[in-house]
Scaffold this active site. Structure first.
Site, short mmCIF file in Angstrom:
data_model
loop_
_atom_site.label_atom_id
_atom_site.label_comp_id
_atom_site.label_asym_id
_atom_site.label_seq_id
_atom_site.Cartn_x
_atom_site.Cartn_y
_atom_site.Cartn_z
N HIS A 214 1.22 -1.06 0.20
CA HIS A 214 0.17 0.19 0.03
C HIS A 214 1.05 1.46 -0.25
O HIS A 214 0.73 2.13 -0.20
CB HIS A 214 -0.91 -0.29 1.41
CG HIS A 214 -2.04 -0.90 0.46
ND1 HIS A 214 -3.29 -1.10 1.50
CD2 HIS A 214 -3.19 -1.22 0.04
CE1 HIS A 214 -4.10 -1.60 1.15
NE2 HIS A 214 -4.41 -1.71 -0.16
N ARG A 319 1.69 -12.11 -14.81
CA ARG A 319 2.42 -12.59 -14.05
C ARG A 319 1.55 -13.94 -13.00
O ARG A 319 1.86 -12.47 -11.78
CB ARG A 319 4.04 -11.63 -13.54
CG ARG A 319 4.36 -11.24 -14.52
CD ARG A 319 5.42 -10.15 -13.53
NE ARG A 319 6.62 -10.08 -14.54
CZ ARG A 319 6.58 -9.26 -15.53
NH1 ARG A 319 6.11 -7.88 -15.08
NH2 ARG A 319 7.83 -8.41 -16.09
N ARG A 355 -0.09 -15.71 -18.22
CA ARG A 355 1.39 -16.07 -18.47
C ARG A 355 1.00 -17.24 -17.31
O ARG A 355 1.53 -17.02 -16.00
CB ARG A 355 2.29 -15.46 -18.08
CG ARG A 355 3.27 -16.01 -18.47
CD ARG A 355 5.08 -15.08 -17.98
NE ARG A 355 5.50 -14.71 -16.74
CZ ARG A 355 6.52 -13.67 -16.50
NH1 ARG A 355 7.08 -13.83 -17.44
NH2 ARG A 355 6.42 -13.32 -15.30
N GLU A 454 11.76 -14.84 -24.76
CA GLU A 454 12.90 -14.28 -24.15
C GLU A 454 13.48 -15.11 -24.20
O GLU A 454 14.53 -14.68 -23.58
CB GLU A 454 11.68 -14.21 -22.99
CG GLU A 454 11.91 -15.61 -22.32
CD GLU A 454 10.35 -15.10 -21.20
OE1 GLU A 454 10.93 -14.08 -19.58
OE2 GLU A 454 9.61 -16.03 -20.60
N ASN A 477 13.12 -8.65 -20.47
CA ASN A 477 13.50 -8.60 -20.19
C ASN A 477 15.14 -10.03 -19.37
O ASN A 477 16.08 -10.10 -19.41
CB ASN A 477 13.46 -8.89 -18.39
CG ASN A 477 12.10 -7.76 -18.35
OD1 ASN A 477 12.54 -6.50 -19.11
ND2 ASN A 477 11.59 -7.75 -17.23
N ARG A 488 19.90 -10.96 -14.48
CA ARG A 488 19.61 -9.23 -14.23
C ARG A 488 19.71 -9.35 -12.56
O ARG A 488 19.19 -8.23 -12.57
CB ARG A 488 17.98 -9.18 -15.00
CG ARG A 488 17.35 -10.50 -14.54
CD ARG A 488 16.24 -11.46 -15.38
NE ARG A 488 15.06 -10.06 -14.87
CZ ARG A 488 13.63 -10.45 -15.49
NH1 ARG A 488 13.45 -11.89 -16.24
NH2 ARG A 488 12.88 -9.83 -14.87
C1 PEP Z 1 10.75 -10.54 -19.36
O1 PEP Z 1 11.19 -11.35 -19.40
O2 PEP Z 1 11.26 -9.04 -19.82
C2 PEP Z 1 9.52 -10.79 -19.06
C3 PEP Z 1 8.62 -9.48 -19.35
O3 PEP Z 1 9.11 -11.64 -17.87
P1 PEP Z 1 9.43 -11.60 -16.37
O4 PEP Z 1 10.43 -10.08 -16.32
O5 PEP Z 1 8.37 -11.79 -15.41
O6 PEP Z 1 10.93 -12.56 -16.43
MG MG Z 2 11.20 -13.66 -18.51
#
Ligand code: PEP
Ligand code: MG
Length: 608
Positions: A214, A319, A355, A454, A477, A488
């Site tokens: 919140h 997600r 997803r 991806e 990502n 990442r």
């Molecule tokens: C991605 O990998 O760009 C993506 C949208 O999924 P996540 O960030 O949940 O791995």
């Molecule tokens: Mg991903």
């Protein structure tokens, strides 16, 4: 009581890392919440810690305690009313959170229990402490995450009441000599609103918290740049020193050099002006000047969708793992069904791309330990884990198919690396549907089934996937992480993951062409889709759907509305032809500045 929206999850990488760049200059990383940049002196919030008297009160003193409680409740209510008034005056719709706090405060059942405890000899503060904690404990066990979130509201109200009982004023605001960055271990929503109302808070930072708490929603609603989940490293940042909070980069720079400090001051001003202009695009359709309509969709991770869900073109990425991460147990088929159906109903016919489970690597479930792997990002995660645990996968698919009767569901698999992966996942999905139909369950018709692109091997064979899948969405990502071999979650290699590099852009262009050739829908749902500078390139390459966290929407809408397809296509060609990321970024920046123009000129255009 409280039924508040939560913003979707974003920017989960860079979690809790700190790297020293110079001796006294420290860069901390966290989860960026809201937009923008703030510059100020670091203020450390010392939380109010109530001391509870447990001594038994003699019968003749009990009426006094009851009166003390009633007075404290009265002043707490007045404080909340002031807060609500000031929030409404600022034009946010978040006053509802504190109206819900008033309701908690006036709850008759709790009041009765408190007065009863006082009647039995407890002091007013111990009665409040016990009754509120008991209620919060019960709520914290609830299955529904929305209800569980209310436990935090109970804590907030309890502390407000105790503070009033102990005569501690609510005016603990940092010194008024210039803007400050307010830091704490964890924030209560009311405290942030109070600080914001005081008017000189340039940013909020916390060791704990996520993008969906919140406190984060309040920051986003008030337009306060914020950084949550920074970790223990924040404790070492000395109060009174200068700090620069960049919500976009998800960083807090403590004790920056004079030059950085000055530069940040300019960026704060620029950001303010740009944000005011972009806000005017918040509910405009994203259509280029020559008529290309681009769908702007939401990345979400919680059933409570943010207000932007009302004006967007769909949920481009739901997600589902966040539903699993919020619970203390694997959500049952029915729990999942309820959650998915609720989102589909809320979106009322607009597409929702669900997803399937993406756990493993950086997304772990405490109650579902996975075997340790040397390289978890290259291990049994996402779809691979679902293949490994068929019951887990089938339960989720059953829930999704059942929910599909309530809206416009699109189903998508993460981490598809080959056609074998794709075909295997699709087959399981169809088997589950057949099974449900045989059992007489209602399932939606025409549910598109698609893949996330991806993993580089999927991007490189986008043509094969486009021939078989109903649609795809690019997860930039992970694509970036795997393309550049840069973890990442590791801040030290963040600069190696060149998300604006011509190499990545070229690859994205080829994916777009492959789907265009098959006439299949394609979107981008990684962070790049919500990055206004990159979004211009993506649209120029032919992407017609971009999915993003809500705070990015006005900026992306703005850049699309201010450009023609021809201009965007030319930008895309130039960016792909660039040699380095640096060159590509220069082109993107120049274009972005060009179309968003000088504020005065833009403001004039809007008012024409
Ligand atoms: C991605 O990998 O760009 C993506 C949208 O999924 P996540 O960030 O949940 O791995
Ligand atoms: Mg991903």
């Amino acid at each position: 009581m409280l039924m508040e929206r939560k913003s979707n999850m974003c920017k989960m990488h860079h979690h809790g890392k700190g790297i020293k760049t110079k001796k006294e200059n420290v860069m901390l990383h966290g989860i960026g919440v809201s937009h923008g940049i703030g510059r100020g002196v670091l203020y450390r919030e010392t939380t109010f810690v109530p001391v509870i008297s447990r001594e038994e009160i003699a019968p003749e003193g009990r009426p006094d305690q009851a009166q003390k409680y009633k007075n404290a409740r009265q002043s707490a209510e007045e404080e909340l009313q002031k807060l609500i008034d000031s929030l409404q005056a600022q034009g946010t719709d978040k006053a509802a959170i504190f109206a819900a706090h008033q309701e908690i405060l006036l709850d008759e059942a709790m009041e009765e229990e408190i007065l009863e405890a006082i009647g039995e000899g407890q002091s007013a503060d111990s009665a409040v402490e016990d009754v509120y904690r008991a209620y919060a404990k019960r709520i914290a066990r609830a299955k529904d995450s929305v209800i569980r979130e209310r436990a935090k509201d109970l804590d907030d109200v309890r502390l407000r009441l105790l503070r009033n009982l102990q005569g501690v004023p609510d005016d603990l605001v940092p010194g008024t000599d210039g803007p400050c960055i307010a830091a704490a271990e964890e924030w209560l929503p009311s405290r942030i609103a109070r600080l914001a109302a005081a008017g000189h808070v340039a940013g909020i930072v916390a060791e704990k918290g996520s993008a969906t708490c919140h406190a984060a929603i309040v920051c986003e609603a008030l337009g306060l740049p914020a950084l949550f989940g920074v970790g223990e490293g924040l404790k070492e940042a000395p109060a009174g020193t200068r700090a620069i909070l960049d919500a976009q980069a998800a960083t807090l720079e403590v004790s920056p050099a004079e030059e950085q400090w000055r530069e940040a001051g300019e960026r704060v001003e620029q950001f303010r002006r740009a944000a005011a202009i972009a806000r005017q695009y918040a509910d405009r359709l994203a259509v280029t000047t020559d008529g290309r309509r681009v769908e702007i969709c939401l990345n979400a991770g919680a059933v409570d969708l943010p207000p932007q869900s009302e004006v967007c073109d769909g949920v481009g990425l739901f997600r589902t793992e966040f539903l699993f991460m919020e619970q203390q147990h694997l959500p049952t088929e029915d729990e999942q069904y309820e959650a998915y159906a609720a989102v589909l109903r809320k979106m009322g016919g607009r597409p929702v791309i669900l997803r399937t489970l993406d756990i493993g690597a950086d997304k772990q479930l405490e109650y579902f330990p996975l075997p340790k792997e040397e390289n978890p990002a290259l291990g049994v995660r996402a779809l691979r884990l679902c293949f490994d645990k068929p019951d887990l996968f089938r339960t989720q698919l059953r829930a999704a198919w059942r929910a599909s009767a309530h809206g416009n569901l699109w189903l998508m698999f993460p981490m598809v690396g080959s056609l074998e992966d794709w075909r295997r996942a699709k087959q399981i999905c169809l088997d589950v549907r057949r099974e449900l139909e045989q059992q007489g369950a209602a399932v939606g018709r025409n549910v598109p089934i698609g893949a996330m692109i991806e993993i580089p091997s999927a991007a490189l064979q986008a043509d094969r996937l486009a021939a078989e899948a109903d649609f795809a969405s690019v997860g930039t990502n992970d694509l970036c992480q795997y393309l550049f071999a840069a973890d990442r979650t590791n801040a030290r290699v963040a600069a190696y993951a060149q998300s604006h590099s011509p190499v990545l852009m070229e690859l994205l262009g080829r994916v777009a062409a492959a789907f265009e050739a098959q006439g299949k829908p394609l979107s981008v749902c990684g962070e790049l889709g919500g990055d206004a500078r990159a979004a211009a390139v993506l649209v120029g390459m032919g992407y017609k759907k971009l999915s993003m966290s809500p705070g990015n929407m006005p900026y992306v809408r703005q850049v699309i509305c201010r450009s023609s397809m021809e201009e965007l296509q030319s930008l895309a060609r130039q960016v792909c032809a660039a040699a380095t990321q640096g060159e590509a970024e220069e082109l993107m920046q120049r274009f972005y500045q060009g179309v968003t123009r000088a504020p005065e000129e833009e403001a004039k255009c809007i008012h024409e």
